[in-house]
Design a protein around this motif. Structure first.
Motif, PDB file in Angstrom:
ATOM      1  N   VAL A 146       0.832  -1.203   0.000  1.00 30.29           N
ATOM      2  CA  VAL A 146       0.000   0.000   0.000  1.00 30.29           C
ATOM      3  C   VAL A 146       0.867   1.254   0.000  1.00 30.29           C
ATOM      4  N   LYS A 147       1.890   1.270   0.844  1.00 23.97           N
ATOM      5  CA  LYS A 147       2.749   2.453   0.960  1.00 23.97           C
ATOM      6  C   LYS A 147       3.500   2.746  -0.334  1.00 23.97           C
ATOM      7  N   GLU A 148       3.905   1.710  -1.045  1.00 27.38           N
ATOM      8  CA  GLU A 148       4.685   1.887  -2.272  1.00 27.38           C
ATOM      9  C   GLU A 148       3.817   1.884  -3.532  1.00 27.38           C
ATOM     10  N   ASN A 149       2.490   1.976  -3.350  1.00 26.69           N
ATOM     11  CA  ASN A 149       1.549   2.073  -4.473  1.00 26.69           C
ATOM     12  C   ASN A 149       1.625   0.889  -5.434  1.00 26.69           C
ATOM     13  N   LEU A 150       1.879  -0.282  -4.902  1.00 23.55           N
ATOM     14  CA  LEU A 150       1.888  -1.480  -5.738  1.00 23.55           C
ATOM     15  C   LEU A 150       0.473  -1.948  -6.061  1.00 23.55           C
ATOM     16  N   VAL A 151      -0.502  -1.534  -5.221  1.00 22.79           N
ATOM     17  CA  VAL A 151      -1.870  -2.025  -5.386  1.00 22.79           C
ATOM     18  C   VAL A 151      -2.855  -0.870  -5.472  1.00 22.79           C
ATOM     19  N   ASN A 152      -3.989  -1.149  -6.102  1.00 17.60           N
ATOM     20  CA  ASN A 152      -5.057  -0.161  -6.178  1.00 17.60           C
ATOM     21  C   ASN A 152      -5.603   0.136  -4.786  1.00 17.60           C
ATOM     22  N   THR A 153      -6.092   1.337  -4.608  1.00 21.00           N
ATOM     23  CA  THR A 153      -6.598   1.736  -3.291  1.00 21.00           C
ATOM     24  C   THR A 153      -8.078   1.400  -3.120  1.00 21.00           C
ATOM     25  N   THR A 154      -8.686   0.804  -4.130  1.00 24.90           N
ATOM     26  CA  THR A 154     -10.076   0.363  -4.015  1.00 24.90           C
ATOM     27  C   THR A 154     -10.124  -1.162  -4.071  1.00 24.90           C
ATOM     28  N   GLY A 155     -11.122  -1.726  -3.427  1.00 22.29           N
ATOM     29  CA  GLY A 155     -11.363  -3.159  -3.546  1.00 22.29           C
ATOM     30  C   GLY A 155     -10.436  -4.045  -2.749  1.00 22.29           C
ATOM     31  N   ILE A 156      -9.767  -3.527  -1.711  1.00 23.60           N
ATOM     32  CA  ILE A 156      -8.909  -4.374  -0.872  1.00 23.60           C
ATOM     33  C   ILE A 156      -9.791  -5.287  -0.020  1.00 23.60           C
ATOM     34  N   VAL A 157      -9.466  -6.573  -0.036  1.00 24.14           N
ATOM     35  CA  VAL A 157     -10.216  -7.565   0.734  1.00 24.14           C
ATOM     36  C   VAL A 157      -9.287  -8.211   1.761  1.00 24.14           C
ATOM     37  N   VAL A 158      -9.733  -8.240   3.003  1.00 20.46           N
ATOM     38  CA  VAL A 158      -8.968  -8.867   4.087  1.00 20.46           C
ATOM     39  C   VAL A 158      -9.825  -9.985   4.673  1.00 20.46           C
ATOM     40  N   ILE A 163      -7.975  -0.713  10.933  1.00 24.69           N
ATOM     41  CA  ILE A 163      -7.192  -1.106   9.753  1.00 24.69           C
ATOM     42  C   ILE A 163      -7.229   0.005   8.703  1.00 24.69           C
ATOM     43  N   GLU A 164      -8.419   0.517   8.427  1.00 25.80           N
ATOM     44  CA  GLU A 164      -8.562   1.568   7.403  1.00 25.80           C
ATOM     45  C   GLU A 164      -7.807   2.832   7.797  1.00 25.80           C
ATOM     46  N   GLN A 165      -7.840   3.188   9.072  1.00 27.87           N
ATOM     47  CA  GLN A 165      -7.146   4.382   9.555  1.00 27.87           C
ATOM     48  C   GLN A 165      -5.652   4.303   9.279  1.00 27.87           C
ATOM     49  N   GLU A 166      -5.065   3.128   9.557  1.00 31.42           N
ATOM     50  CA  GLU A 166      -3.625   2.986   9.343  1.00 31.42           C
ATOM     51  C   GLU A 166      -3.274   2.916   7.866  1.00 31.42           C
ATOM     52  N   LEU A 167      -4.086   2.229   7.071  1.00 33.25           N
ATOM     53  CA  LEU A 167      -3.832   2.172   5.629  1.00 33.25           C
ATOM     54  C   LEU A 167      -3.838   3.577   5.022  1.00 33.25           C
ATOM     55  N   LYS A 168      -4.735   4.428   5.502  1.00 25.31           N
ATOM     56  CA  LYS A 168      -4.818   5.797   4.990  1.00 25.31           C
ATOM     57  C   LYS A 168      -3.591   6.634   5.357  1.00 25.31           C
ATOM     58  N   ASN A 182      -1.362   5.656   2.562  1.00 26.20           N
ATOM     59  CA  ASN A 182      -1.896   6.107   1.275  1.00 26.20           C
ATOM     60  C   ASN A 182      -3.270   6.726   1.534  1.00 26.20           C
ATOM     61  N   PRO A 183      -3.353   8.061   1.534  1.00 24.83           N
ATOM     62  CA  PRO A 183      -4.579   8.754   1.945  1.00 24.83           C
ATOM     63  C   PRO A 183      -5.817   8.455   1.106  1.00 24.83           C
ATOM     64  N   VAL A 184      -5.640   7.904  -0.087  1.00 24.07           N
ATOM     65  CA  VAL A 184      -6.801   7.672  -0.950  1.00 24.07           C
ATOM     66  C   VAL A 184      -7.339   6.245  -0.870  1.00 24.07           C
ATOM     67  N   VAL A 185      -6.871   5.470   0.107  1.00 24.19           N
ATOM     68  CA  VAL A 185      -7.392   4.114   0.290  1.00 24.19           C
ATOM     69  C   VAL A 185      -8.896   4.173   0.586  1.00 24.19           C
ATOM     70  N   GLU A 186      -9.649   3.372  -0.144  1.00 22.95           N
ATOM     71  CA  GLU A 186     -11.099   3.316   0.029  1.00 22.95           C
ATOM     72  C   GLU A 186     -11.455   2.280   1.114  1.00 22.95           C
TER      73      GLU A 186
END
Length: 343
Positions: free
Chosen positions: A160-172, A212-217, A220-224
């Protein structure tokens, strides 16, 4: 250095005792619970002949006078009030509950409790050890991460930090052993209900979602908003988290592994597994390790990250002691060199 534990009769408190019993620098000065004057071995018979301390009532002034650090291993809704009682008393506080992790508005929505003091929440440092080390060094108040968030965030952070993945549609997709539910009795965690069973619970409603969402943001601030699903495994301890995210461009597994190894090379408790090798919960049981395996699927363009931890160790007490070590200027691995239990 003296430490005290409040909430010693829960699994997290018992694990703190196990770790601290042989810690090279920390001495357990006192243990506290509502079951005061009860010898701890009567609550946990495995401690008979090992620890002869009695549980004491909670007296913040006395605890602050005799100890340098206090661990709050009490339930959400209680820890926040205790943390406020220790504020300004010159003692460092590490809270293992969710009371200080997220803002009041989110806390009310997800935890359904009265939130902790807003100023207190603002001052608490989020203790994801590998990612907030510099803040933890100078902290007086630590909010220890939840077990599920620890596993999910350590696995997703580099991508997430290095923008390897899209910020939408993350499934955990996460699965935990029964000890994650604590010692309180419930139908779903009883032997007859949990044994030889696999149960999904709190679908799209788990209280660790905003954490989880708070830390991901932060990375990368645009994480959905993510999809976060939890399951109960018929095992005592351990968490396996499988996270899925769409890659931003074509990467090989080898390239992603190179990034993960680079990010975590100086962190003693993160083990990045070789290509086509994936972790299991048995391989970290009783230890403070987080094992991570990754795979980039060229067919779907999707990244799969599998991370495992012991929910009572890296997911709770182990990480709390790791944070205490960092706060105290010690080697962060002090007292935590447990080889995983196997088989």
């Amino acid at each position: 250095m003296n430490v005290s534990i409040i909430g010693t009769t829960g699994y997290g408190g018992a694990e703190l005792l196990r770790i601290l019993q042989h810690h090279p620098e920390f001495n357990v000065k006192s243990i506290h619970s509502t079951k005061e004057d009860l010898p701890i071995w009567k609550e946990y018979p495995h401690l008979y002949g090992i620890m002869d301390k009695d549980l004491q009532k909670v007296d913040p002034d006395q605890i602050a006078e005799q100890s340098d650090i206090v661990f709050l291993a009490t339930p959400s809704g209680i820890s926040g009030k205790l943390a406020k009682d220790f504020s300004g008393k010159g003692i460092k506080v590490i809270d293992l509950s969710g009371d200080l992790r997220i803002p009041a508005k989110d806390y009310i929505e997800w935890y359904k409790h009265e939130p902790a003091d807003e100023d207190l929440v603002g001052r608490a440092v989020y203790g994801l050890s590998e990612w907030h080390h510099d803040e933890i060094v100078s902290a007086e108040l630590i909010s220890n991460p939840g077990c599920y968030p620890t596993s999910a965030l350590l696995g997703l952070a580099p991508a997430v930090k290095e923008n390897l993945v899209n910020t939408t549609g993350i499934v955990v997709d996460a699965k935990s052993g029964i000890s994650g539910a604590g010692r309180s009795l419930s139908r779903t965690s009883s032997y007859a209900e949990a044994n030889e069973n696999l149960r999904v619970y709190k679908v799209n409603q788990h209280q660790h979602t905003p954490e989880i969402e708070q830390e991901l943001k932060k990375w990368n601030p645009v994480v959905e908003p993510i999809t976060f699903t939890t399951h109960l495994l018929p095992i005592t301890r351990g968490i396996m988290t499988t996270s899925y995210a769409q890659l931003t461009k074509e990467y090989t597994t080898a390239q992603i592994l190179e990034l993960y190894k680079s990010v975590y090379e100086k962190h003693p408790f993160i083990r990045i597994l070789p290509e086509n090798t994936f972790p299991s919960v048995k391989e970290v049981a009783g230890s403070n390790y987080c094992d991570i395996g990754v795979h980039a699927d060229s067919r779907t363009g999707r990244l799969t990250v599998v991370s495992v931890i012991d929910n009572l160790m890296k997911g709770a007490a182990g990480q709390a002691v790791q944070n205490a070590n960092i706060m105290s200027g010690l080697d962060e691995s002090a007292g935590l060199g447990f080889v995983p239990l196997y088989p």
